[in-house]
Structures are given as C-alpha cells and as structure tokens.
Design an enzyme around this catalytic site. Structure first.
Site, short mmCIF file in Angstrom:
data_model
loop_
_atom_site.label_atom_id
_atom_site.label_comp_id
_atom_site.label_asym_id
_atom_site.label_seq_id
_atom_site.Cartn_x
_atom_site.Cartn_y
_atom_site.Cartn_z
N GLY A 115 17.82 30.47 -77.54
CA GLY A 115 17.85 31.26 -78.75
C GLY A 115 16.43 31.62 -79.16
O GLY A 115 15.46 31.02 -78.69
N CYS A 116 16.30 32.60 -80.04
CA CYS A 116 14.96 33.03 -80.45
C CYS A 116 14.23 31.93 -81.22
O CYS A 116 13.06 31.63 -80.94
CB CYS A 116 15.04 34.31 -81.27
SG CYS A 116 16.15 34.24 -82.69
N TRP A 117 14.89 31.30 -82.19
CA TRP A 117 14.26 30.23 -82.95
C TRP A 117 13.89 29.05 -82.04
O TRP A 117 12.81 28.49 -82.15
CB TRP A 117 15.19 29.74 -84.06
CG TRP A 117 15.33 30.66 -85.22
CD1 TRP A 117 16.40 31.46 -85.52
CD2 TRP A 117 14.37 30.89 -86.27
NE1 TRP A 117 16.18 32.15 -86.67
CE2 TRP A 117 14.94 31.82 -87.16
CE3 TRP A 117 13.10 30.38 -86.55
CZ2 TRP A 117 14.28 32.27 -88.30
CZ3 TRP A 117 12.45 30.82 -87.68
CH2 TRP A 117 13.02 31.76 -88.54
N THR A 119 13.30 29.07 -78.90
CA THR A 119 12.21 29.40 -77.98
C THR A 119 10.87 29.00 -78.61
O THR A 119 10.03 28.36 -77.96
CB THR A 119 12.21 30.91 -77.66
OG1 THR A 119 13.40 31.23 -76.94
CG2 THR A 119 11.01 31.29 -76.81
#
Length: 329
Positions: A115-117, A119
């Site tokens: 996920g972006c967070w 990462t």
C-alpha cells in the site's frame, strides 16, 4: 515476441496510471476485454488465463474472485489491492525491502503490491529494526497526509465533482479513526515489529502525492541511538538503489535552515514533489540533545505507492529492465 498483459480493472485510478506507464512499451502487449463483454465472467476468465501477467486493479473481493478464475499455471499475477498483502504464497512487492528481495519477486507467480502508506512506513522502519536501532517491541506511531486520489473514484468524485456546499470543501480530513486501517497488517509483517503502530492518516485538498512521518523518542530506545545512526542505517540499506534514496546530512541541514518564519516551516517537503515518478525519498530530522527524531518519507501515492510499483514488479517478473516505463525524480 511481446509479453501479453491484462489489467483487470483498467478503468480505475491505478489501472489507468499503469496503462499510461505501459503505453509506449514495445516489449509488452496490453490486452483489454471487449466492452460489450465487460460483465461476462467467461470472457474475463478467458483473458485472465491467456496472458503472461494479470494485474488486478480491483477491490479486494474482486481481486480474490479474479485469482480464483485463473487455472492456467503459467499466468503470473500482480495484485495492487489489499486482498493478498500478507497472504501465504504471495510475495510482497517492495523490491527494496531487503537484500535479494527483488530476486524473490522475479521468481514469484503471485506478487502483492504494498500500500502507499505502508511503502513509506516500511521503507523508514524495516532497516532500523534489522539494524537493532528500533526494537521489535517498540511502541511507534505514524502519521501523514495523502492526496485524495488514494481514496479511489468515490473520494475523487467527492472532492472534484460534488456540488457545493459539500463535505468536499474540507481542506484536511483525518480518517482511520477506528485504528483498524487496512495497511496495518503489512506494516507489522514486513518491518519485524511485534505490535502495530498507532496510525493517524489524513487526506488533504489536493489530488496526488503524500508525506509519511514516524516520530521517534530516541531517549526511550535501547542504546539511545543518535540521529546520525539512523541516517547511516537507512543509507546503507538503500545504497545503490535508484528509486529509493536517503537525503544526505547536507540536504537535511539545508532543509532545516530553509525556514519561513519563526515556526520553522520547511517549504521543500512538499507531498506533491515526486508526483509522476516512481521515486521514494527518505529524510531523517532530529536533535540529539533532546533525544528526538522525525523520519519522513515523500512519495507519489499513485506512483511508487501504486501503479509505479506494479510496473517495477512487472519488469522484474518478466526479466526486463527494472526501470522500463518508469521515471526518477
């Protein structure tokens, strides 16, 4: 002969950006379902089983359904959804996770995008846990702000298309207040932590890009590490990497001094700074005298946090140039 790719869910935010990044590739053929048969399960299953790699830009349940449709053992899968982030038999698609991890991705049939967070959080914390600077039992918190595109079509429509007055007039919106955000399991699984961090995410009134921050009370950590110890551990972990870089002491010092007024605002730490790129930039700010540090990650939530990561993994899985179709900021 070009490798055949099917993006299941290509009309979604991540799917569209993956397709953009693959548009000029001569080594890949992106195939699409006939619009007239878009809701035909047989047509979808036929495509899923006829390609070299299927990329599942779908809600979690749709991704699980798609995987169940794949009976061809030669089809490889990249899943940017949350469905398989910590599932057995799936490889976590963060190539820079640890030495040799990109080799594991290259050999895998099933790869799940981070996920972006997570990462940003994993990139900051995992090397420090491995180095023994943060203990597995540490009580951590993580917070930051993301563009509203991370919420998918619904949130994008709310911010961009909803008539005023509407909740979309919010300049800043905290969420995840139930403390059960879907990225938490992977944050624990791939950092070596024993407990999930307290996670305080928010979206701002801008479309794309994010800042992720992990504050540290150095005085409370075993060994009471210095700020330079944190920087050194991160720099060693990502030495030679193209897409993940660590700000030098000189850069951090320059940012710390580039203040606007007495409050010390740092203009250069812009959540939109890396938009369009597959880059992830890490910073360590701190004060040894106070025994405090702030770990900061800047990335494009739709780039290294989603579509860029999927393309990077695709390249690795097909034995192609890892950076093909990707840009570095």
């Amino acid at each position: 002969m070009a490798h055949k790719i099917f993006i299941d869910g290509e009309a979604g935010t991540t799917g569209l950006q993956i397709r953009q990044r693959l548009a000029d590739r001569r080594d890949l053929e992106v195939v699409s379902i006939d619009p007239a048969r878009r809701k035909d399960a047989d047509a979808r299953a036929e495509l899923l089983n006829s390609v070299d790699v299927a990329i599942l830009c779908l809600p979690d349940e749709g991704a699980r359904e798609a995987v169940a449709m794949i009976v061809n053992p030669d089809v490889r899968v990249i899943d940017p959804s949350t469905a398989h982030r910590t599932a057995a038999g799936w490889t976590f698609g963060f190539p820079e996770l640890s030495p040799g991890h990109r080799v594991t991705i290259a050999a895998s049939k099933r790869v799940t995008n981070p996920g972006c967070w997570s990462t940003g959080f994993i990139a900051l914390v995992a090397p420090l846990v491995r180095a023994g600077l943060i203990p597995a039992e540490a009580a951590l918190s993580v917070h930051g702000v993301s563009g509203y595109s991370g919420g998918g079509k619904g949130l994008i429509a709310e911010f961009e298309d909803a008539p005023a007055p509407a909740p979309s007039a919010d300049a800043f919106r905290p969420y995840g207040l139930t403390l059960a955000h879907k990225h938490l399991p992977e944050m624990v699984a791939y950092t070596g932590l024993s407990h999930p961090p307290i996670f305080s995410p928010a979206v701002g009134r801008y479309a794309q890009g994010m800042i992720v921050e992990v504050p540290l009370a150095l005085w409370a950590l075993p060994g009471q590490p210095k700020v330079s110890d944190l920087t050194a551990a991160l720099s060693e972990a990502y030495a030679g990497e193209v897409f993940v870089t660590v700000a030098t002491d000189l850069e951090v010092a320059g940012l710390s001094q580039a203040r606007a007024g007495a409050a010390g605002y740092v203009r250069a730490l812009d959540p939109e700074a890396l938009n369009g790129a597959n880059s992830l930039k890490l910073y360590v700010f701190g004060d040894d005298a106070k025994g405090q540090a702030r770990l900061v990650a800047v990335l494009d939530n739709l780039g290294k946090g989603a579509s860029g990561a999927a393309v990077q993994n695709l390249n690795l899985m097909l034995g192609l140039d890892e950076g093909a179709g990707l840009t570095v900021a």
